[in-house]
Design an enzyme around this catalytic site. Structure first.
Site, PDB file in Angstrom:
ATOM      1  N   ARG A  52       3.617  14.971   5.272  1.00 16.02           N
ATOM      2  CA  ARG A  52       5.182  14.275   3.886  1.00 16.02           C
ATOM      3  C   ARG A  52       6.208  14.305   4.375  1.00 16.02           C
ATOM      4  O   ARG A  52       7.111  13.846   3.208  1.00 16.02           O
ATOM      5  CB  ARG A  52       4.648  15.843   2.716  1.00 16.02           C
ATOM      6  CG  ARG A  52       5.048  15.500   1.682  1.00 16.02           C
ATOM      7  CD  ARG A  52       4.231  15.780   0.323  1.00 16.02           C
ATOM      8  NE  ARG A  52       4.116  17.198   0.846  1.00 16.02           N
ATOM      9  CZ  ARG A  52       5.085  18.866   0.908  1.00 16.02           C
ATOM     10  NH1 ARG A  52       6.635  18.542   0.798  1.00 16.02           N
ATOM     11  NH2 ARG A  52       4.280  20.062   1.284  1.00 16.02           N
ATOM     12  N   TYR A 105      11.815  -6.028 -14.867  1.00 15.41           N
ATOM     13  CA  TYR A 105      10.638  -5.961 -14.387  1.00 15.41           C
ATOM     14  C   TYR A 105       8.954  -4.902 -15.075  1.00 15.41           C
ATOM     15  O   TYR A 105       9.754  -3.891 -15.686  1.00 15.41           O
ATOM     16  CB  TYR A 105       9.596  -5.324 -13.314  1.00 15.41           C
ATOM     17  CG  TYR A 105       8.383  -5.429 -12.531  1.00 15.41           C
ATOM     18  CD1 TYR A 105       7.051  -5.792 -12.417  1.00 15.41           C
ATOM     19  CD2 TYR A 105       7.778  -4.075 -11.468  1.00 15.41           C
ATOM     20  CE1 TYR A 105       6.107  -5.484 -12.035  1.00 15.41           C
ATOM     21  CE2 TYR A 105       6.990  -3.242 -11.490  1.00 15.41           C
ATOM     22  CZ  TYR A 105       5.888  -4.140 -11.970  1.00 15.41           C
ATOM     23  OH  TYR A 105       4.762  -3.836 -11.718  1.00 15.41           O
ATOM     24  N   ASP A 177      16.793  -3.626  -7.266  1.00 13.62           N
ATOM     25  CA  ASP A 177      15.539  -4.164  -6.821  1.00 13.62           C
ATOM     26  C   ASP A 177      15.204  -5.374  -6.086  1.00 13.62           C
ATOM     27  O   ASP A 177      16.420  -7.279  -6.494  1.00 13.62           O
ATOM     28  CB  ASP A 177      14.996  -4.387  -8.135  1.00 13.62           C
ATOM     29  CG  ASP A 177      13.863  -4.925  -7.327  1.00 13.62           C
ATOM     30  OD1 ASP A 177      13.542  -4.747  -6.464  1.00 13.62           O
ATOM     31  OD2 ASP A 177      12.080  -3.940  -8.525  1.00 13.62           O
ATOM     32  N   LYS A 202       5.142  -7.305  -1.656  1.00 12.42           N
ATOM     33  CA  LYS A 202       5.357  -7.751  -1.836  1.00 12.42           C
ATOM     34  C   LYS A 202       6.009  -8.521  -0.143  1.00 12.42           C
ATOM     35  O   LYS A 202       4.927  -8.586   0.518  1.00 12.42           O
ATOM     36  CB  LYS A 202       5.792  -7.836  -3.108  1.00 12.42           C
ATOM     37  CG  LYS A 202       5.844  -6.991  -3.686  1.00 12.42           C
ATOM     38  CD  LYS A 202       4.114  -7.804  -4.987  1.00 12.42           C
ATOM     39  CE  LYS A 202       4.392  -7.204  -5.982  1.00 12.42           C
ATOM     40  NZ  LYS A 202       4.704  -5.340  -6.394  1.00 12.42           N
TER      41      LYS A 202
END
Length: 382
Positions: A52, A105, A177, A202
């Protein structure tokens, strides 16, 4: 290996990815482990104690992303929204204010307006192309300007350098972004932004087989703060997901060139089709952000949105008739996708100031044969 190297394609293949010292493997291994042996208490030969907090495969991805964006540190997350949430909770506190695009978005809007609002985060949505409007929206408690360029789904363009100047004057941070452009087409940190965010699902991943997110920063202390929150909040990218995203980066440059080629051909088709009422693509000279996009982007991307004559029913029919263009959410994969934002990806902004037109269609133009894509879109348009 990458000292002195500047070429994007070379960095994408080699940055953070030296041959494995144990075996000589030229591809970064998938370190599918949760923990690491310590020879003595507190002795960490590789610098890792628990996955982690850090994993060698994830480290390779983070270093490569930082190199491609021109940042000092990259951090990989379980999704783009996990990256967004971690960033906002690191930089902001309850009672703070942020500025967002008025066509952001839908998932970003949902997080800010319906999750973090209960935490006490305030926001103002403005057109980021209106520099004076952005300046006027700033408050004494503003901590950051959240920018998308191009925006999702209306492909609006913001002047990153101008917004960075406003942010510096006000003592706030500019976050960009960069998902739609990818680091191949645009590097916001070099243009003056403080932070870049990606949905690596993406274009970075590029094959619709992984969900992930990333943050890249230009300030080392912010990188340390984010790493602490990344470890503490735990929404990290797993080893296999990191490996898939890293693999995607290796072909990002060549894929983006084909995405752009195909998108330009689709825009040309739409520009000459009677069913298209309005086309949103920054490569068009008629696009209000064309000159800025030409200045800050290498090319104009693989995303195309357009409105159709006949309203929502006509738009839905076009989506349903498409065959090669797959009706699906998401974007940036090698396959072409079509969707109705108002009923799909942006349903969460319905009734808000960010609501999108009900006759809008969004295309993620893939890398298939462009003649096949054109033929399918023609039959879908009827």
């Amino acid at each position: 290996m990458t000292d002195g190297v500047q070429g994007f394609e070379t960095l994408a293949i080699h940055a953070g990815q030296d041959a494995d010292p144990a075996t000589g493997a030229v591809i970064t291994p998938i370190h599918q482990t949760s923990t690491y042996r310590q020879p003595t208490v507190g002795e960490l030969p590789g610098g890792y104690d628990y996955s982690r907090a850090g994993n060698p495969t994830r480290t390779a991805l983070e270093e490569c992303l930082a190199a491609l964006e021109g940042g000092v540190r990259g951090l990989a997350f379980a999704s783009g929204m996990a990256a967004t949430d971690t960033l906002l909770r690191t930089v902001c506190k309850p009672g703070d204010h942020i500025v967002i695009p008025n066509d952001a978005y839908g998932g970003t809007y949902r997080l800010i307006a319906r999750v973090l609002d209960r935490w006490g985060l305030e926001f103002t949505a403005v057109p980021l192309s209106d520099v004076d409007g952005v300046r006027a929206a700033l408050r004494p408690n503003t901590k950051l300007i959240w920018c998308e360029t191009p925006t999702n789904p209306l492909l609006g363009i913001a002047d990153v350098t101008a917004l960075a100047g406003i942010a510096r004057e006000a003592g706030v941070q500019l976050v960009v972004d960069n998902t739609f452009a990818s680091p191949y087409l645009q590097q916001p940190l070099i243009l003056g932004a403080d932070v870049v965010v990606h949905s690596t699902t993406k274009y970075v991943g590029g094959h619709s087989d992984v969900v992930g997110g990333a943050i890249i920063v230009r300030n080392a202390q912010l990188g340390e703060d984010l790493a602490f929150h990344q470890k503490s909040m735990g929404a990290i990218s797993g080893p296999f997901d990191s490996w898939l995203a890293l693999r995607g980066l290796k072909t990002l440059a060549v894929r983006m060139e084909r995405h752009c080629d195909n998108a330009e051909s689709i825009v040309e088709l739409l520009s000459n089709h009677s069913a298209a009422a309005e086309i949103f693509y920054p490569g068009l000279e008629s696009h209000p952000g064309h000159e800025i996009a030409a200045k800050q982007m290498r090319r104009y991307g693989g995303m195309v949105s357009f409105r159709v004559k006949g309203g929502q029913q006509a738009a839905v029919q076009v989506c349903n008739r498409a065959k090669l263009f797959t009706l699906a959410e998401s974007l940036g994969g090698v396959e072409s996708l079509i969707e109705h934002p108002g009923l799909m990806t942006h349903a969460s902004v319905a009734g808000s100031e960010l609501q999108v037109p009900d006759d809008l269609i969004r295309l993620s133009v893939g890398i298939e044969s462009v003649e096949d894509l054109r033929a399918d879109l023609l039959q879908a348009l009827g």
